[in-house]
Design a protein around this motif. Structure first.
Motif, PDB file in Angstrom:
ATOM      1  N   ASN A  76      -4.904  -2.410   0.429  1.00  0.00           N
ATOM      2  CA  ASN A  76      -4.441  -2.725   1.627  1.00  0.00           C
ATOM      3  C   ASN A  76      -3.492  -1.679   2.264  1.00  0.00           C
ATOM      4  OD1 ASN A  76      -3.432  -3.640   4.170  1.00  0.00           O
ATOM      5  ND2 ASN A  76      -3.326  -5.799   3.530  1.00  0.00           N
ATOM      6  N   MET A  77      -3.856  -0.614   3.064  1.00  0.00           N
ATOM      7  CA  MET A  77      -3.042   0.474   3.247  1.00  0.00           C
ATOM      8  C   MET A  77      -1.536  -0.084   3.894  1.00  0.00           C
ATOM      9  SD  MET A  77      -4.293   2.963   1.951  1.00  0.00           S
ATOM     10  CE  MET A  77      -5.550   2.660   0.636  1.00  0.00           C
ATOM     11  N   SER A  78      -1.734  -1.258   4.646  1.00  0.00           N
ATOM     12  CA  SER A  78      -0.243  -1.736   5.444  1.00  0.00           C
ATOM     13  C   SER A  78       0.532  -2.116   4.302  1.00  0.00           C
ATOM     14  CB  SER A  78      -0.765  -2.885   6.199  1.00  0.00           C
ATOM     15  OG  SER A  78      -1.063  -4.049   5.631  1.00  0.00           O
ATOM     16  N   ASP A  79       0.193  -2.243   3.092  1.00  0.00           N
ATOM     17  CA  ASP A  79       1.067  -2.455   1.969  1.00  0.00           C
ATOM     18  C   ASP A  79       2.328  -1.080   1.471  1.00  0.00           C
ATOM     19  OD1 ASP A  79       0.173  -5.177   1.793  1.00  0.00           O
ATOM     20  OD2 ASP A  79      -0.965  -4.758  -0.015  1.00  0.00           O
ATOM     21  N   TYR A  80       1.580  -0.075   2.036  1.00  0.00           N
ATOM     22  CA  TYR A  80       2.210   1.112   1.590  1.00  0.00           C
ATOM     23  C   TYR A  80       2.991   1.646   2.919  1.00  0.00           C
ATOM     24  CZ  TYR A  80      -0.909   0.557  -2.300  1.00  0.00           C
ATOM     25  OH  TYR A  80      -1.508   0.003  -3.234  1.00  0.00           O
ATOM     26  N   GLY A  81       3.498   1.154   3.870  1.00  0.00           N
ATOM     27  CA  GLY A  81       4.265   1.369   4.977  1.00  0.00           C
ATOM     28  C   GLY A  81       3.540   2.233   5.954  1.00  0.00           C
ATOM     29  N   GLU A  82       4.482   2.715   7.062  1.00  0.00           N
ATOM     30  CA  GLU A  82       3.707   3.698   7.988  1.00  0.00           C
ATOM     31  C   GLU A  82       3.748   4.875   7.652  1.00  0.00           C
ATOM     32  OE1 GLU A  82       5.733   2.520  11.742  1.00  0.00           O
ATOM     33  OE2 GLU A  82       5.802   0.383  11.048  1.00  0.00           O
ATOM     34  N   GLY A  83       3.034   5.609   8.431  1.00  0.00           N
ATOM     35  CA  GLY A  83       2.826   7.212   8.185  1.00  0.00           C
ATOM     36  C   GLY A  83       1.986   7.404   7.232  1.00  0.00           C
ATOM     37  N   ASN A  84       2.247   8.681   6.576  1.00  0.00           N
ATOM     38  CA  ASN A  84       1.237   9.287   5.392  1.00  0.00           C
ATOM     39  C   ASN A  84       1.502   8.459   4.378  1.00  0.00           C
ATOM     40  OD1 ASN A  84       0.501  11.042   7.152  1.00  0.00           O
ATOM     41  ND2 ASN A  84       1.403  12.803   6.502  1.00  0.00           N
ATOM     42  N   ILE A  85       0.137   8.211   3.475  1.00  0.00           N
ATOM     43  CA  ILE A  85       0.090   7.431   2.107  1.00  0.00           C
ATOM     44  C   ILE A  85      -0.101   8.684   1.304  1.00  0.00           C
ATOM     45  CG2 ILE A  85      -0.892   6.008   0.890  1.00  0.00           C
ATOM     46  CD1 ILE A  85      -1.587   4.503   3.552  1.00  0.00           C
TER      47      ILE A  85
END
Length: 133
Positions: A76-85
């Motif tokens: 779940n990419m929202s778990d990794y914060g906003e902006g670039n991952i």
């Protein structure tokens, strides 16, 4: 894991010298664990011999989602914060990760890394690995 015929979503990793492991969602029955360790070690040695380069890139969330979740919705990419991952790709498998990584799989061979054990409990498979003693 996939190289030895077991498709399980990765869920967690701990890659430090004091007890490294990778966890997957799934289970492996006790009577299959010894053979699975042998299969994993064979697949792992093949990967090391391939000398596959590690690719690290910072991607927008939508691109990271496409790359890391192309086969199954594991992250779940929202778990990794906003902006670039930060996405790390090794041997065609990508995942969001902020840790330190080798430049290529051959570096692990030079250090004698091997799969040392498997635990399977409550729907989680933990694969332990260590350098040769």
């Amino acid at each position: 894991m996939a190289r030895c015929g077991r498709i399980m979503p990765p869920t967690k990793g701990f890659h430090f010298l004091d007890g490294p492991y990778v966890e997957y969602k799934g289970s492996i029955p006790p009577n299959e664990r010894e053979e699975t360790i042998k299969s994993l070690n064979a697949a792992f040695q093949d990967l090391l011999n391939e000398d596959t380069e590690t690719k690290i890139e910072a991607l927008p969330q939508d691109e990271a989602d496409k790359l890391c979740n192309r086969l199954a919705k594991n992250f779940n990419m929202s778990d990794y914060g906003e902006g670039n991952i930060r996405v790390v790709t090794v041997a065609g498998w990508s995942s969001p990760c902020g840790g330190t990584h080798v430049k290529s799989t051959a570096e692990l061979k030079e250090r004698g890394w091997t799969i040392t054990g498997i635990k399977s409990k409550k729907g989680v498979v933990r694969v332990k690995y260590n350098p040769a003693k």
